[in-house]
Design an enzyme around this catalytic site. Structure first.
Site, short mmCIF file in Angstrom:
data_model
loop_
_atom_site.label_atom_id
_atom_site.label_comp_id
_atom_site.label_asym_id
_atom_site.label_seq_id
_atom_site.Cartn_x
_atom_site.Cartn_y
_atom_site.Cartn_z
N CYS A 181 -4.30 0.78 -2.38
CA CYS A 181 -4.09 -0.49 -1.68
C CYS A 181 -3.02 -1.33 -2.37
CB CYS A 181 -5.38 -1.31 -1.67
SG CYS A 181 -6.71 -0.61 -0.72
N CYS A 216 -10.27 -4.98 0.20
CA CYS A 216 -11.38 -4.02 0.37
C CYS A 216 -12.32 -4.12 -0.83
CB CYS A 216 -10.82 -2.61 0.53
SG CYS A 216 -10.34 -1.82 -1.01
N CYS A 263 -10.91 -2.89 -4.26
CA CYS A 263 -9.99 -3.85 -4.88
C CYS A 263 -10.74 -5.05 -5.44
CB CYS A 263 -8.93 -4.29 -3.88
SG CYS A 263 -7.75 -2.96 -3.53
N ASN A 322 0.83 -1.21 0.00
CA ASN A 322 0.00 0.00 0.00
C ASN A 322 0.87 1.25 0.00
OD1 ASN A 322 0.52 -0.99 2.67
ND2 ASN A 322 -1.08 0.29 3.53
N ILE A 323 0.39 2.25 -0.73
CA ILE A 323 1.09 3.53 -0.87
C ILE A 323 0.11 4.62 -0.46
CG2 ILE A 323 2.29 5.09 -2.45
CD1 ILE A 323 2.97 2.60 -4.17
N GLU A 324 0.38 5.28 0.66
CA GLU A 324 -0.54 6.27 1.20
C GLU A 324 -0.16 7.68 0.77
OE1 GLU A 324 -0.93 5.45 5.42
OE2 GLU A 324 -2.11 3.66 4.96
N GLU A 355 -3.14 -4.40 -3.23
CA GLU A 355 -3.68 -5.27 -4.29
C GLU A 355 -3.72 -4.53 -5.63
OE1 GLU A 355 -4.86 -4.69 -1.26
OE2 GLU A 355 -6.19 -6.28 -0.58
N1 THU Z 1 -5.25 -1.52 2.54
C1 THU Z 1 -4.70 -2.32 1.58
O1 THU Z 1 -3.61 -2.06 1.08
N2 THU Z 1 -5.40 -3.41 1.20
C2 THU Z 1 -6.58 -3.82 1.75
O2 THU Z 1 -7.16 -4.79 1.31
C3 THU Z 1 -7.16 -3.08 2.87
C4 THU Z 1 -6.54 -1.74 3.14
C5 THU Z 1 -4.49 -0.34 2.98
C6 THU Z 1 -5.05 0.99 2.56
C7 THU Z 1 -4.49 1.90 3.63
O3 THU Z 1 -3.18 2.28 3.25
C8 THU Z 1 -4.39 1.01 4.86
O4 THU Z 1 -4.43 -0.32 4.39
C9 THU Z 1 -5.50 1.22 5.86
O5 THU Z 1 -6.74 1.13 5.30
#
Ligand code: THU
Length: 129
Positions: free
Chosen positions: A51, A84, A87, A40-42, A53
Site C-alpha cells: 500500500c 487498511c 497499514c 501503491n505498488i502492485e 502508506e
Molecule cells: N491500497 C492502498 O495503497 N492503501 C490503502 O489504504 C488501501 C488499499 C491499495 C492496495 C492495492 O494496490 C489497491 O489499493 C487495492 O486494494
C-alpha cells in the site's frame, strides 16, 4: 486548492496499480515538516502488493526519519480514503501518535488520530514479559 491536495492528485497518477486500477497516494509529514511520498505498488503475485502508506513509511524510516506528525491519504474515490488494517498496525508500530488525514479525490478531508482507528491494538508492549 490546498497544495497538499494537488500533490496527492499528481502522486496518485504514478501508482503502479495495473491489477486493481485503484490508485492511492500517501504523503507522510515528519516532525520537521519534511514530506515523504508513496503510492501503491502492485505485484503479479497479488498478495505481495504494498500500500501507498507503507511505501511512504518504509521510505521515511530507511532515510532515518523516526518522528511523524501526519499522513495524508488519497485514492480515486470521492470519499476520504481510510488506511487498511495492515497499514494501521505498521503505523502504530512506528508512529503511534500520528494524525491520519483521509482525503477524497476532490479534496474532502477527514482527520482522525491513528489510535482511534485501531482500538484494542496489539503493540510492542505485549512482547515484554
Ligand atoms: N491500497 C492502498 O495503497 N492503501 C490503502 O489504504 C488501501 C488499499 C491499495 C492496495 C492495492 O494496490 C489497491 O489499493 C487495492 O486494494
Amino acid at each position: 486548492m490546498d497544495a497538499i491536495i494537488r500533490k496527492l492528485q499528481t502522486l496518485k497518477k504514478q501508482a503502479l496499480a495495473e491489477y486493481s486500477h485503484f490508485h492511492v497516494a500517501a504523503i507522510l509529514v515528519t516532525r520537521e515538516g519534511q514530506e515523504i511520498s508513496g503510492f501503491n505498488i502492485e505485484s503479479s503475485s497479488y498478495s505481495l502488493t504494498i500500500c501507498a502508506e507503507r511505501v511512504a513509511l518504509f521510505k521515511a524510516l530507511s532515510e532515518g526519519y523516526r518522528e511523524f506528525k501526519e499522513i495524508y491519504i488519497m485514492s480515486d474515490d470521492e470519499r476520504p480514503c481510510p488506511p487498511c488494517g495492515a497499514c494501521r498496525q505498521v503505523l502504530l508500530d512506528y508512529a503511534p501518535d500520528i494524525q491520519v488525514v483521509m482525503v477524497g479525490a476532490s479534496g474532502e478531508m477527514q482527520k482522525v488520530p491513528l489510535r482511534d482507528l485501531l482500538p484494542y491494538a496489539f503493540d510492542k508492549q505485549r512482547l515484554i514479559r
